[in-house]
Design an enzyme around this catalytic site. Structure first.
Site, mmCIF file in Angstrom:
data_model
loop_
_atom_site.group_PDB
_atom_site.id
_atom_site.type_symbol
_atom_site.label_atom_id
_atom_site.label_comp_id
_atom_site.label_asym_id
_atom_site.label_seq_id
_atom_site.Cartn_x
_atom_site.Cartn_y
_atom_site.Cartn_z
ATOM 1 N N LYS A 181 0.829 -1.205 0.000
ATOM 2 C CA LYS A 181 0.000 0.000 0.000
ATOM 3 C C LYS A 181 0.862 1.253 0.000
ATOM 4 O O LYS A 181 1.385 1.662 1.033
ATOM 5 C CB LYS A 181 -0.946 0.048 1.198
ATOM 6 C CG LYS A 181 -2.025 1.127 1.043
ATOM 7 C CD LYS A 181 -2.531 1.662 2.349
ATOM 8 C CE LYS A 181 -1.642 2.715 2.963
ATOM 9 N NZ LYS A 181 -1.596 3.989 2.197
ATOM 10 N N GLU A 255 10.566 1.804 9.989
ATOM 11 C CA GLU A 255 11.622 2.775 9.651
ATOM 12 C C GLU A 255 10.959 4.137 9.735
ATOM 13 O O GLU A 255 10.119 4.486 8.910
ATOM 14 C CB GLU A 255 12.185 2.477 8.254
ATOM 15 C CG GLU A 255 13.511 3.153 7.981
ATOM 16 C CD GLU A 255 13.347 4.581 7.509
ATOM 17 O OE1 GLU A 255 13.576 5.506 8.337
ATOM 18 O OE2 GLU A 255 12.987 4.783 6.356
ATOM 19 N N CYS A 289 14.191 11.003 5.414
ATOM 20 C CA CYS A 289 14.221 10.684 6.842
ATOM 21 C C CYS A 289 15.621 10.770 7.434
ATOM 22 O O CYS A 289 15.789 11.105 8.605
ATOM 23 C CB CYS A 289 13.640 9.297 7.078
ATOM 24 S SG CYS A 289 14.422 7.989 6.100
ATOM 25 N N GLU A 388 11.165 16.625 13.839
ATOM 26 C CA GLU A 388 11.421 16.431 12.415
ATOM 27 C C GLU A 388 10.527 17.370 11.603
ATOM 28 O O GLU A 388 9.303 17.296 11.674
ATOM 29 C CB GLU A 388 11.156 14.979 12.019
ATOM 30 C CG GLU A 388 11.525 14.688 10.579
ATOM 31 C CD GLU A 388 11.324 13.228 10.202
ATOM 32 O OE1 GLU A 388 12.194 12.665 9.508
ATOM 33 O OE2 GLU A 388 10.293 12.652 10.604
#
Length: 482
Positions: A181, A255, A289, A388
């Protein structure tokens, strides 16, 4: 307004080895962040579609040949997928550029990485031990590593073909079946990847591809026939996935986010450091990331680095990612632009010094653009130093001793990447060994995904890449022999 041509639309989902009609007529409208206009549509998979895909993957695993093929036989299929991906790389990269906004150079590199990942996955069987003899006091046996089963693989939008390839290749090499997905943003390149799967001729149901939103994803991971979830995305979403599968003790690999630091020592070379740090923080508009978003410099050298970084940032060409020489395109969506601009305001309100950038570049108001932005005099308690941002925003943090720098680098909930720049490789490695992070560069920065990639702390669970990535898709069984 910049003109963006329509790209390919899709009207079917890839389930059970066939292109099938979706359960509803709901569509995902693909909006280009270059100008905010709809450029394609793909089906918006619903819970019913997810159930159909899981059933196909379950049947392929329980009744089909895939998990019973030899690792070498499965590798042959992976090589075919790699060949089909290679054929489609130009089309996938071109679609990714206009649906996500990555400059052509980055789009090409991402999709070439996908090719490399399939090549690497096709050779994993040569390095991975699927079966070995074991002995112990009073007995002996065989340790066999078997596929974990049906895997739900869920990925974000910032590099979907590469990220999907990184996960799916090892899963297939292990003998698992997959329901894949991708995010609703940037799905066209992924549907082209589904065409590569189709052309490779795998047994029906081994791979199923369904783009969809959060509801469909939540329904997918909640299906009891899903044995393993492999997710890449935000830490907040990863936390929810863990909660969702906890009731059935579902296997999970995550992750997640990062706030990686580059530590610069007193004797580091300015020019060499700058060459790595600028790209490592701003590549793909900072939507990576593992990006180096915190630059830790000796207080005595802060102004030297800030001046040099300011000049480098102001020399970056921002604009339409299809144009030659453009290094910074738009963010992936308007909401991402809003998020980044909000963080810039937070930084200013907290007392950080805005050195350059901080707004929307002139002439690009219709898209989702943000200027390369640099803050200085940033302290560890500021939100822009802790959270972040996922945009082209870099913070420079001064320190007084190398022990303080190490402490600042580790003073985060994340631990995904990093780098140390010092006068010697030996000194850089000495410092690097004290940083709690999954990958760290010595006088350089790389994001290496064909070797173990993943994070400490809230940057995730498990590793991807190489045999360590394959290990995430197997169960260990001890067969005790007479």
């Amino acid at each position: 307004m910049t003109d963006v041509e329509q790209i390919r639309s899709f009207d079917k989902l890839f389930i059970g080895g066939e292109w099938v009609e979706p359960a509803t007529d709901k569509k995902i409208e693909v909006v280009s962040p270059i100008n905010g206009k709809v450029i394609a549509t793909v089906p918006d998979a619903q819970p019913e579609d997810m159930d159909r895909a899981v059933a196909a993957a379950r049947k392929a695993f329980d009744e089909g040949p895939w998990p019973h093929l030899s690792p070498e036989e499965r590798a042959g299929y992976l090589r075919r997928i790699g060949d089909e991906v290679k054929k489609r790389m130009p089309d996938m990269a071109a679609a990714f550029t206009v649906e996500i906004g990555a400059p052509q150079m980055i789009a090409d590199a991402f999709h070439d990485n996908a090719r490399k990942m399939w090549e690497d996955s096709s050779t994993l069987y040569q390095r991975f031990t699927f079966e070995e003899e074991r002995s112990w006091e009073g007995g002996k046996g065989k340790l066999v590593r078997e596929p974990v089963g049906v895997c739900a693989i869920i990925i974000p939008w910032n590099g979907p073909v590469a990220t999907g390839s990184l996960k799916i290749g090892p899963a297939l090499a292990a003998g698992c079946t997959v329901v894949f997905k991708p995010a609703p943003e940037g799905p066209v390149s992924v549907m082209m990847l589904a065409e590569a799967f189709d052309a490779a001729g795998l047994p029906p149901g081994v791979i199923n591809v369904l783009p969809g939103g959060r509801e469909a994803g939540q329904h997918l991971i909640s299906n009891p026939d899903v044995d393993k979830v492999s997710f890449t995305g935000s830490t907040a979403a990863g936390r929810k996935i863990m909660e969702s599968v906890a009731g059935r003790i579902g296997r999970v690999s995550l992750e997640l986010g990062g706030k990686s630091a580059a530590i610069v020592t007193e004797d580091a070379d300015l020019e060499k450091t700058l060459g790595s740090v600028v790209f490592a923080g701003l590549g793909n508009s900072g939507q990576v990331c593992a990006a180096l978003t915190r630059v830790l410099v000796p207080r005595s050298r802060q102004e030297e680095f800030v001046t040099a970084m300011k000049a480098a940032y102001e020399g970056i060409k921002v604009g339409d990612p299809r144009e030659e020489g453009v290094l910074l395109g738009p963010l992936a969506a308007k909401r991402q632009q809003d998020r980044v601009l909000d963080y810039i305001e937070v930084g200013k309100s907290e007392g950080a010094r805005l050195v350059t950038g901080g707004g929307v570049p002139k002439g690009f108001e219709e898209g989702a653009f943000v200027e390369p932005t640099l803050f200085a005099d940033v302290t560890r308690d500021m939100r822009i130093a802790k959270e972040e941002i996922f945009g082209p925003v870099i913070v420079v943090m001064p320190y007084d001793t190398i022990e303080e720098a190490i402490d600042i680098a580790n003073a985060t909930e994340y631990g995904l990447s990093g780098a140390v720049f010092a006068g010697s490789d030996e000194e850089a490695e000495k410092i690097a060994r004290k940083i709690r992070t999954g990958q760290i560069g010595i006088n350089n920065w790389q994001m290496v995904v064909t070797e173990p990639f993943g994070g400490y702390k809230q940057s995730g669970l498990g590793r991807e890449g190489n045999v360590e990535g394959l290990s995430a898709f197997v169960e260990n069984k001890l067969i005790m022999t007479p």
